[in-house]
Structure formats: structure tokens, C-alpha cells
Design a protein around this motif. Structure first.
Motif, PDB file in Angstrom:
ATOM      1  N   THR A  98      97.870 -33.191  46.065  1.00 50.19           N
ATOM      2  CA  THR A  98      98.594 -33.602  44.861  1.00 50.19           C
ATOM      3  C   THR A  98      98.316 -35.062  44.512  1.00 50.19           C
ATOM      4  O   THR A  98      98.121 -35.410  43.339  1.00 50.19           O
ATOM      5  CB  THR A  98     100.121 -33.409  45.081  1.00 50.19           C
ATOM      6  OG1 THR A  98     100.375 -32.054  45.408  1.00 50.19           O
ATOM      7  CG2 THR A  98     100.907 -33.792  43.847  1.00 50.19           C
ATOM      8  N   GLU A  99      98.276 -35.911  45.542  1.00 49.75           N
ATOM      9  CA  GLU A  99      98.062 -37.338  45.316  1.00 49.75           C
ATOM     10  C   GLU A  99      96.635 -37.651  44.881  1.00 49.75           C
ATOM     11  O   GLU A  99      96.399 -38.607  44.137  1.00 49.75           O
ATOM     12  CB  GLU A  99      98.392 -38.124  46.597  1.00 49.75           C
ATOM     13  CG  GLU A  99      99.869 -38.099  46.996  1.00 49.75           C
ATOM     14  CD  GLU A  99     100.759 -38.777  45.973  1.00 49.75           C
ATOM     15  OE1 GLU A  99     100.334 -39.796  45.389  1.00 49.75           O
ATOM     16  OE2 GLU A  99     101.861 -38.272  45.734  1.00 49.75           O
ATOM     17  N   THR A 100      95.682 -36.839  45.338  1.00 42.45           N
ATOM     18  CA  THR A 100      94.268 -37.140  45.051  1.00 42.45           C
ATOM     19  C   THR A 100      93.709 -36.366  43.855  1.00 42.45           C
ATOM     20  O   THR A 100      92.953 -36.911  43.054  1.00 42.45           O
ATOM     21  CB  THR A 100      93.396 -36.846  46.286  1.00 42.45           C
ATOM     22  OG1 THR A 100      93.615 -35.488  46.714  1.00 42.45           O
ATOM     23  CG2 THR A 100      93.734 -37.797  47.427  1.00 42.45           C
ATOM     24  N   VAL A 101      94.092 -35.102  43.743  1.00 41.95           N
ATOM     25  CA  VAL A 101      93.527 -34.248  42.685  1.00 41.95           C
ATOM     26  C   VAL A 101      94.565 -33.918  41.622  1.00 41.95           C
ATOM     27  O   VAL A 101      94.249 -33.827  40.433  1.00 41.95           O
ATOM     28  CB  VAL A 101      92.959 -32.933  43.294  1.00 41.95           C
ATOM     29  CG1 VAL A 101      92.374 -32.031  42.203  1.00 41.95           C
ATOM     30  CG2 VAL A 101      91.912 -33.243  44.352  1.00 41.95           C
ATOM     31  N   GLY A 102      95.796 -33.759  42.040  1.00 37.60           N
ATOM     32  CA  GLY A 102      96.841 -33.302  41.135  1.00 37.60           C
ATOM     33  C   GLY A 102      97.287 -31.903  41.536  1.00 37.60           C
ATOM     34  O   GLY A 102      96.465 -31.089  41.955  1.00 37.60           O
ATOM     35  N   LEU A 103      98.560 -31.627  41.402  1.00 37.44           N
ATOM     36  CA  LEU A 103      99.105 -30.345  41.849  1.00 37.44           C
ATOM     37  C   LEU A 103      98.691 -29.234  40.902  1.00 37.44           C
ATOM     38  O   LEU A 103      98.702 -29.395  39.679  1.00 37.44           O
ATOM     39  CB  LEU A 103     100.632 -30.431  41.916  1.00 37.44           C
ATOM     40  CG  LEU A 103     101.352 -29.300  42.630  1.00 37.44           C
ATOM     41  CD1 LEU A 103     100.884 -29.175  44.073  1.00 37.44           C
ATOM     42  CD2 LEU A 103     102.853 -29.537  42.594  1.00 37.44           C
TER      43      LEU A 103
END
Length: 428
Positions: A98-103
Motif C-alpha cells: 500500500t505504501e509503495t504501490v497503492g492499495l
């Protein structure tokens, strides 16, 4: 370790596993609440929501027998801790993604599947370990506390999740889950899962296929246990009439507002909590299957009564009050079925097979849920509810009388019925 030391350790277990279960379940319900709202907000699709529900049920039903085999043949403590660690790593992976790509919805589905598998291993293993954690005299209290922790989490999870949703992003829900499971992991690491074990040190491990076949063979030889499993299967099939029909009748047919329906569902959790406290404080039920049969008949009767607002001129307030009471009663009778049977199984299933029996029972019960929901979904689209619920009630009553007939009850509790005959003869 002498008996006094074992008793003190069992007391520690009683409170520690209740606390660990409550904290872990609370974290799980908070995250489930947040994910449900996230999926609905992002997709607006009921199908996406249903897919996530399938991801949280189907994998558990499939791997439960394997979890039972592992519980019977490997260290219960190690299995539970590895499963808890797996949950923490899975949610941590979803948080990192979630922090790197997005949920994304697919990332949620994947995490739900892995979480469900880990939950199956920890849940089945814990169920098979309760009788080795506490002394036999406190089994009913232990199982009541176990259910009490679930009830508190069911009530508190949505409340906490609802307060968080308006102020925090999705990653906060994931972090709450990780912290909760980390605390549970630390508490469970201090427990002795062999405290009241009757197995020797040199028990030979079975190969997986042989172990699974052995579990089936053991159940086949145990008439009462086999009957209990059939009861669980049919209950989960036919009580889908309420799981599906309750929401349909209250919201669609009677036009109750969703906020008020939330209170109705909460009354079910309150009933579960009240019944848990009752069983935790009373002496052990003398004839568990007889008690469960009576509770099952009362629950079946309550299902038939659930159509009363459809055939009367109840006011809106009266409808809400009626279903608050009905859902409260449902939960009490449900606990009256599950709790005595659970204690009976803990005491009467040989320790070497306990995990496999619970695993197979969970698979049978959970596999009936989607089938029942599908069948009753179609029935409610074609037949009136005032026909479906009374007929279902009559079917459950008939099954209860046939499956839990007098000969089965006497075989399960010969000492109770012998004592009853003696008492009656003395009285006469």
C-alpha cells in the motif's frame, strides 16, 4: 510439576488465552470493517464485496482437514505461533504494498486468502488444544471465555472501526491488526500447550494421507461424534434461512433503516455475550447433548416465529423491538447448542485425533454455508418468506428429533439416564 502448580498454570492459561484471543479478534474485526468499507467505496460493487467474503471462507474450508492433521502430529504451540506470525507478515506485506504501490482490490483478495489459511491453522489447533491447556473441571469455563472474547470483538470491532474510518487511512487499520496479533503472539508464547496432555513423548508421526484417512476412520467408529458432525452440517445448511432471509426480510420487506438494522445485529452479539457469561459462571452441563437438543428445538421454533411481523400490523418501533429480541434469543439458543457439544467433544475425542475431528467438522460446516446461502437466495426470489421460514423450522425440528433421538442421547450419557431411572424408581 505437582497438581497445585498445574492448577495455577491452568488458571494463567484461562486468562491468557482469553486475552490473546480477544485482542487478536478485535484487531481482525477492525481490519475487516475497514477493508469492507474500502472495497465498497472503491468499487461500489456488491460482487467485489462478495468475492472478498468467499476469500475469507473457501480457503479455510479447504485447508481445515490439513490443519487438523498438523495439529495432531506436530507441536501445537509452534503451529499456532507460526500461523500468528504468518498473519502478521501477510498484513505487513499488504501495508508495504500500500505504501509503495497503492492499495488495490486484488492485493486485498490475496491478503485475505493468506490470512484465512493462517486463521484456519491457528483456529483448528487452538480448538484441539483447549483440553490440554486447562484441567477438565474448567473446560466449560474455558470455552465460555473463548466465546466471550469473540463476542466482545464482534461488538467492539465495528465500533472502533467506525470511529477510525472517518479520521484514518487504510494503513491505520492494517497497523492495528499487526499490533493486535503481535501482542497475541507474545502472550501465546508463554503458554504450555502440553500441560494436561495425555500423549507420550514418543508418539509416531503419521504420513499426511494416512493421517487424514485415520481421522475419517476414527469418526466413522464413533457413533455419537458422527451424529454431532451431521447435526453441524444440517444446521449450517438450514440456518442460512436466517443468515440470508433475516437481512432480506428486515431491510427489503419491512423497510427498516440500515442504522436500526445495525442495532438488531448487535443484539445478536449481546446475546452471545450474555450466554457466554452464563456458561462461565454455572456448573458444567450434566447431559450436554440433551441440553443442545432442547436448545436446537427452541432455536428452530424461534426461526418460525421470525415471520410474525410480516403477517401482523406491527408499528415500525414494534418491528425493531421484536427483531432485537429475536436476534438476542437466536444467539442465546445457538450458544446453548454449541457450548455443551464443544465441551463434550473436548472430553470425549481422543487427543491423538482431536485436531483432525475439529478440522473435518469445520470443513463440513463451512462448506454448507455458501451452498445454503445460494439455495436460500434463490428460494427468497421465488417463494414468500412466510412460507420459507416455517417450513425450514419444521425441517430443523424433524432433523433434531431424528438425529438426536433417545438412543443417541443414552449412548452419549449412559450415567445420566441410569441415574435418572434410579431416581424415578426410588421416587415411585
Amino acid at each position: 510439576m505437582n497438581e497445585e502448580q498445574k492448577y495455577k498454570k491452568a488458571t494463567y492459561h484461562l486468562w491468557t488465552f482469553t486475552a490473546s484471543k480477544m485482542i487478536a479478534m478485535l484487531g481482525s474485526h477492525v481490519m475487516a470493517f475497514g477493508i469492507s468499507l474500502y472495497i465498497l467505496a472503491m468499487t461500489g460493487s456488491a460482487m467485489s464485496f462478495a468475492t472478498n467474503m468467499i476469500c475469507s471462507v473457501l480457503p479455510r474450508a479447504l485447508v481445515a482437514p490439513l490443519a487438523g492433521y498438523v495439529a495432531d502430529n506436530f507441536s501445537k504451540k509452534r503451529t499456532i505461533l507460526l500461523a500468528q506470525a504468518g498473519t502478521i507478515l501477510t498484513v505487513g506485506g499488504l501495508l508495504l504494498y500500500t505504501e509503495t504501490v497503492g492499495l488495490s482490490v486484488y492485493a486485498v483478495y490475496t491478503a485475505t486468502v493468506f490470512n484465512t489459511i493462517c486463521s484456519a491453522f491457528s483456529g483448528v489447533t487452538f480448538s484441539s488444544a483447549i483440553a490440554t491447556l486447562v484441567n477438565p473441571e474448567r473446560l466449560q469455563r474455558a470455552m465460555s471465555f473463548n466465546q466471550l472474547s469473540t463476542s466482545v470483538a464482534m461488538i467492539g470491532g465495528p465500533v472502533i472501526g467506525g470511529m477510525m474510518y472517518g479520521f484514518f487511512e487504510m494503513d491505520a487499520f492494517l497497523m492495528v491488526n499487526m499490533v493486535a496479533y503481535a501482542i497475541a503472539f507474545c502472550l501465546e508464547a508463554t503458554m504450555n500447550f502440553n500441560l494436561y496432555s495425555t500423549r507420550g513423548e514418543d508418539v509416531k508421526k503419521e504420513k499426511m494421507w494416512e493421517g487424514l484417512k485415520g481421522g475419517f476412520h476414527y469418526i466413522k467408529q464413533q457413533k455419537v461424534i458422527k451424529t454431532i458432525m451431521w447435526v453441524a452440517l444440517w444446521i449450517n445448511l438450514f440456518f442460512s434461512a436466517i443468515a440470508v432471509g433475516g437481512t432480506y426480510i428486515i431491510i427489503e420487506l419491512l423497510k427498516v433503516k440500515s442504522t436500526h438494522f445495525g442495532f438488531i445485529e448487535a443484539s445478536g452479539a449481546a446475546g452471545m455475550l450474555a450466554a457466554s457469561l452464563y456458561f462461565a459462571t454455572r456448573s458444567e452441563v450434566k447431559a450436554p447433548l440433551r441440553f443442545s437438543k432442547i436448545s436446537l428445538l427452541l432455536l428452530a421454533g424461534s426461526v418460525g416465529l421470525a415471520v410474525i411481523p410480516l403477517i401482523t400490523n406491527f408499528s415500525y418501533v414494534a418491528i425493531i423491538i421484536f427483531y432485537l429480541i429475536i436476534y438476542f434469543i437466536f444467539s442465546i439458543f445457538e450458544m446453548g447448542i454449541n457450548m455443551p457439544i464443544g465441551v463434550y467433544m473436548q472430553k470425549n475425542i481422543t487427543e491423538e485425533y482431536r485436531g483432525r475431528v475439529f478440522g473435518l467438522m469445520e470443513t463440513m460446516a463451512m462448506s454448507m454455508m455458501p451452498i445454503g446461502m445460494m439455495v436460500y437466495g434463490m428460494l427468497y426470489d421465488t417463494l414468500p418468506a412466510i412460507v420459507i421460514l416455517p417450513v425450514t423450522s419444521a425441517i430443523i425440528i424433524t432433523l433434531s428429533l431424528v438425529l438426536l433421538r433417545a438412543s443417541i442421547l443414552k449412548e452419549a450419557h449412559p450415567e445420566f439416564y441410569e441415574r435418572k431411572i434410579v431416581t424415578e424408581s426410588v421416587t415411585n
